[in-house]
Each structure stands twice: as C-alpha cells, then as structure tokens.
Write a protein that holds these residues in place. Structure first.
Motif, PDB file in Angstrom:
ATOM      1  N   ALA A 240      42.533  39.370  44.600  1.00  0.00           N
ATOM      2  CA  ALA A 240      42.527  38.510  45.779  1.00  0.00           C
ATOM      3  C   ALA A 240      41.491  37.402  45.638  1.00  0.00           C
ATOM      4  O   ALA A 240      41.707  36.267  46.069  1.00  0.00           O
ATOM      5  CB  ALA A 240      42.251  39.339  47.029  1.00  0.00           C
ATOM      6  N   ALA A 241      40.364  37.716  45.012  1.00  0.00           N
ATOM      7  CA  ALA A 241      39.316  36.716  44.826  1.00  0.00           C
ATOM      8  C   ALA A 241      39.731  35.653  43.810  1.00  0.00           C
ATOM      9  O   ALA A 241      39.313  34.496  43.908  1.00  0.00           O
ATOM     10  CB  ALA A 241      38.023  37.394  44.367  1.00  0.00           C
TER      11      ALA A 241
ATOM     12  N   ASN B  48      34.277  34.404  34.635  1.00  0.00           N
ATOM     13  CA  ASN B  48      34.265  35.537  33.706  1.00  0.00           C
ATOM     14  C   ASN B  48      34.515  36.837  34.451  1.00  0.00           C
ATOM     15  O   ASN B  48      33.980  37.052  35.551  1.00  0.00           O
ATOM     16  CB  ASN B  48      32.921  35.638  32.990  1.00  0.00           C
ATOM     17  N   ILE B  49      35.331  37.706  33.839  1.00  0.00           N
ATOM     18  CA  ILE B  49      35.503  39.072  34.326  1.00  0.00           C
ATOM     19  C   ILE B  49      34.933  39.993  33.256  1.00  0.00           C
ATOM     20  O   ILE B  49      35.387  39.969  32.112  1.00  0.00           O
ATOM     21  CB  ILE B  49      36.987  39.427  34.558  1.00  0.00           C
TER      22      ILE B  49
ATOM     23  N   ALA C 205      31.261  29.402  36.912  1.00  0.00           N
ATOM     24  CA  ALA C 205      31.602  29.258  38.324  1.00  0.00           C
ATOM     25  C   ALA C 205      31.328  30.570  39.052  1.00  0.00           C
ATOM     26  O   ALA C 205      30.751  30.580  40.146  1.00  0.00           O
ATOM     27  CB  ALA C 205      33.071  28.870  38.475  1.00  0.00           C
ATOM     28  N   ALA C 206      31.744  31.669  38.453  1.00  0.00           N
ATOM     29  CA  ALA C 206      31.519  32.989  39.033  1.00  0.00           C
ATOM     30  C   ALA C 206      31.798  34.042  37.979  1.00  0.00           C
ATOM     31  O   ALA C 206      32.503  33.784  36.998  1.00  0.00           O
ATOM     32  CB  ALA C 206      32.411  33.209  40.251  1.00  0.00           C
ATOM     33  N   ALA C 207      31.237  35.225  38.176  1.00  0.00           N
ATOM     34  CA  ALA C 207      31.487  36.344  37.280  1.00  0.00           C
ATOM     35  C   ALA C 207      31.741  37.594  38.119  1.00  0.00           C
ATOM     36  O   ALA C 207      31.084  37.804  39.148  1.00  0.00           O
ATOM     37  CB  ALA C 207      30.312  36.570  36.342  1.00  0.00           C
ATOM     38  N   TYR C 208      32.695  38.396  37.671  1.00  0.00           N
ATOM     39  CA  TYR C 208      33.053  39.625  38.377  1.00  0.00           C
ATOM     40  C   TYR C 208      32.936  40.796  37.418  1.00  0.00           C
ATOM     41  O   TYR C 208      33.531  40.780  36.340  1.00  0.00           O
ATOM     42  CB  TYR C 208      34.478  39.532  38.921  1.00  0.00           C
TER      43      TYR C 208
ATOM     44  N   LYS D 130      40.172  27.700  42.255  1.00  0.00           N
ATOM     45  CA  LYS D 130      39.705  26.319  42.165  1.00  0.00           C
ATOM     46  C   LYS D 130      40.040  25.677  40.825  1.00  0.00           C
ATOM     47  O   LYS D 130      39.528  24.612  40.502  1.00  0.00           O
ATOM     48  CB  LYS D 130      38.192  26.263  42.415  1.00  0.00           C
ATOM     49  N   GLY D 131      40.895  26.334  40.037  1.00  0.00           N
ATOM     50  CA  GLY D 131      41.339  25.762  38.766  1.00  0.00           C
ATOM     51  C   GLY D 131      40.529  26.157  37.564  1.00  0.00           C
ATOM     52  O   GLY D 131      40.836  25.744  36.437  1.00  0.00           O
ATOM     53  N   HIS D 132      39.473  26.963  37.757  1.00  0.00           N
ATOM     54  CA  HIS D 132      38.650  27.357  36.611  1.00  0.00           C
ATOM     55  C   HIS D 132      39.398  28.335  35.709  1.00  0.00           C
ATOM     56  O   HIS D 132      40.039  29.275  36.217  1.00  0.00           O
ATOM     57  CB  HIS D 132      37.361  28.027  37.088  1.00  0.00           C
ATOM     58  N   PRO D 133      39.335  28.171  34.387  1.00  0.00           N
ATOM     59  CA  PRO D 133      39.941  29.157  33.492  1.00  0.00           C
ATOM     60  C   PRO D 133      39.237  30.501  33.653  1.00  0.00           C
ATOM     61  O   PRO D 133      38.021  30.554  33.825  1.00  0.00           O
ATOM     62  CB  PRO D 133      39.719  28.557  32.095  1.00  0.00           C
ATOM     63  N   VAL D 134      40.012  31.582  33.610  1.00  0.00           N
ATOM     64  CA  VAL D 134      39.475  32.926  33.802  1.00  0.00           C
ATOM     65  C   VAL D 134      39.495  33.662  32.470  1.00  0.00           C
ATOM     66  O   VAL D 134      40.521  33.716  31.792  1.00  0.00           O
ATOM     67  CB  VAL D 134      40.298  33.708  34.848  1.00  0.00           C
TER      68      VAL D 134
END
Length: 407
Positions: free
Chosen positions: A222-223, A141-142, A177-180, A83-87
């Motif tokens: 993949a995510a 964030n990872i 947005a999300a964290a893994y 979705k364009g969010h920086p990782v």
C-alpha cells in the motif's frame, strides 16, 4: 584567471533528463546546507571520482565470471513507487558474501558497486524520469532481512557495509527517497543499531521497519503503490526460496543488469553515453545541453539553494512536487520533450535488460588495476579488522550446541 576558469561536471552529474547540473548541485547543497561545506563535499567527490575512475567506469564491463558472481546477489528492481521513484528489493540477509569475497575480493566488488551507482544515474533514473514526466534522482529501497543472524554479520560484512555506505553518502547524496525493512526479526534491532551509525541521521529518518507475514506485506504494498510489482511470494517465501519468484518473472539481479548494459555498449563499440542513432536528431547531445558553469554561477546556485533549504521540511522527499527548491528555479523540474526511454513494444517498462553470458571470459574486460575505494576515514585499520575477525572466530568457537543462533 581562477575566477574566469570553468569546471565541467562528469556526464552522469549533468544529464538533462535527471535535472542537469543544477539538480546535482542542489543535491550536494541539500546534504550540507552550507555553501562552503557543499563546495568542499563536491570537490572531494570530484577528486574521488578521478581517483577511482568513476567517470569512465561504464566504458568497460567486468570479466564474465565476475558478472556471474554479481548475478548471484539477490537484489532486483521491482517497478516504481507512488512518486515515480524506482524501487529496489534487496534480500540483504542472504547475500553470498563468502562467494563474493572469494571470487572478487572487496576492492573489485566496490568497483562494481560504483558501476551500479553510475548505471543507476545514467539508465535507471533516466528511464524513471521519462516515465514520470519530471526528473527523478532518488530511489526507494526494500531491505528484506529474513534469515538475518549475528553470525552472518561478521567483521568483514560490517566493513563492506561501512565502505558502501560511505561511497554512496559522500558521492551520491540525497539519493534515497525512502527505505522499508520487511521481515525484521527481533535481532534486527541490534544489527540496525550498528548499521545506522554508518548513515546520515536524515537517511535513518527515512527508514520504516515492518514485521513479517501477509499483513506486513499488504502494508508495504500500500505504501509503494500500483506501479510497484512486488508480490507476496517475493517477501513471504521460505529463506531457501528467496529470489525464485523474481527469477520466475524474468527479473535479473541489479548488479548483473548493470554489467549486461555495460557489456552491450562495449561489445557494439558504442560510447556508454551515446544516444541511439535513430534518436540523434530528436535527442539533444548531453555535451551541448549541459555546458560547464563558472564558479560564480555555482556559488550563486549554492547560496540560493542553501537559504531556501534551511526553511524546508526535512521529511519531504527531494523529488516531491512541492520541493522547496522548485520556486527558486522555475524550470528545475522541466523535462526535455524527446528523451530516450526504456519501454518495450507494448509500452511496458523494462526494468531489467537481458542476462549476461553465464560463462567464459573476455580478454581485457576486467579493469587493468585493482581499484582501492576504501581510503582515509572510510577504511578500517588492519589491526581493527584483525581484532574484529578474532572476536567473530572466538564467538563461533565458544557457542554452545543448544544456542538458538541469534546470540
């Protein structure tokens, strides 16, 4: 008179490329979903910014020896999500906390953390917005926890974790947005039980925990999508090789990148918020675009957004196309046509600027006073800290030689 007074938000809170003042207000509203509570949160944040100097923290870099210490932190920007969010990839378990505390101390490190958060707003999100074509104000964030043990999760580390979480949640709401979590060992459940108490329940719900190995990496990749250049070598390498794959690619620590950018502006005598002269005609001046709003306007925005937010899906990303606020503000996601972005000559996204000097110190480059960012409810009392440190010391001295290191 009070009703006619105006209040201008700080520059990083009203950047047109990031959605301007309205989007900032909506982020605070989303965090509290109540008009008065949202106003209270915003007032406290503005007071905090004034107290710690957040509004001007991008004006001057830290000393180069401190930038070198920050460069040792293995955290890197690795492209963008679907979705364009920086990782951002953070090798959490191998952060050199002893080096950081010995060379900088907690207060200066937290000041550098604020500089990174402001840099993220002013540079990373702005570039991501230009690339994506609509405002981006969240990141992915990872957290690589390979090598994590309880012996590393000391009282001092817990204190820093609590302080950094509080700074982000109280003053930069709705930024995740999300964290893994990748390479999560069995002991991580214990550590996460502690860390999650520092976080908002909505934030905890955005965290996805994966195991280790090629299959876990494939699921993670993949995510994230094709715009993220995370490689298997970055997260499936031996602990002693953590960060080497990123350095081979020419990436730089996120903390060091922020200091490089600040120093570059400072050495040229440029204001951190100034646009390049070649874009001056095309790029609207931020002071002209983002005018202060009256309390009445702010209150109406908060009220309208609150009523809409209560009906929204809690699990949706704030930057999603079907954002609950989009219908309320028709031009909320509109992006200015002529925005500066950070692309190289071949059109590739420049995730990291050049590395800072490796040695030497520039007079006056360190803040004049030590900034005390941990205050009020965010600070552990000295007695509590002493008690926690005593427990850690007792645990180390009492550990049997045959211990596996996870207890």
């Amino acid at each position: 008179r009070a009703r006619k007074a105006t209040r201008e938000l700080p520059r990083t809170m009203r950047l047109p490329s990031n959605g301007g003042e309205n989007r900032t207000l909506l982020r605070f509203t989303r965090a509290r979903k109540d008009t008065e509570k949202s106003f209270q949160m915003l007032r406290k944040s503005l007071a905090w910014r004034a107290e710690v100097g957040a509004d001007d923290c991008l004006s001057k870099p830290l000393a180069t020896e401190h930038a070198a210490t920050l460069a040792a932190i293995p955290g890197f920007y690795v492209g963008h999500g679907k979705k364009g969010h920086p990782v951002f990839l953070d090798h959490t378990a191998v952060v050199p906390w002893d080096l950081i505390l010995d060379e900088m101390g907690m207060s200066l490190f937290l000041y550098a953390q604020v500089q990174l958060l402001e840099y993220t707003q002013a540079v990373v999100y702005k570039s991501a917005s230009a690339k994506h074509g609509s405002p981006i104000t969240q990141g992915v964030n990872i957290w690589d926890v390979k090598g994590l043990t309880l012996t590393k999760f000391t009282a001092k580390v817990r204190e820093i974790s609590s302080a950094t979480s509080k700074i982000a949640q109280d003053n930069y709401p709705e930024s995740l947005a999300a964290a893994y979590v990748i390479n999560a060992p069995a002991i991580f459940k214990v550590v996460w039980a502690v860390i999650s108490t520092f976080l908002d329940p909505k934030t905890v719900a955005k965290v996805h925990i994966y195991g280790s190995g090629p299959k876990a990496f494939a699921k993670l990749k993949a995510a994230l999508g094709e715009d993220c250049f995370l490689t298997e070598e970055m997260v499936c390498c031996p602990t002693k090789e953590v960060g080497e794959a990123e350095k081979t690619m020419g990436l730089q620590s996120g903390m060091a990148a922020a200091q490089s950018w600040i120093r570059g502006k400072w050495e040229k005598g440029e204001e951190w918020w100034a646009e390049p002269r070649t874009l001056a005609a095309a790029q609207p001046d931020v002071n002209e675009v983002a005018r202060p709003s009256s309390p009445g306007v702010l209150r109406r925005i908060f009220a309208a957004a609150t009523s809409t937010a209560q009906e929204s899906n809690e699990d949706e990303f704030f930057d999603a196309t079907d954002d609950a606020f989009s219908a309320q503000f028709g031009d909320f996601d509109a992006l200015e046509n002529n925005l500066e972005n950070d692309f190289d000559e071949d059109g590739g996204y420049v995730a990291m600027p050049a590395a800072p000097p490796s040695s030497g110190s520039t007079p006056g480059s360190t803040p004049d006073t030590s900034v005390k960012l941990i205050a009020g409810n965010g600070e552990l009392s000295s007695d509590a800290v002493a008690a926690e440190l005593a427990k850690d010391d007792a645990a180390r001295r009492g550990k049997k030689k045959s211990c596996c290191g996870l207890c």
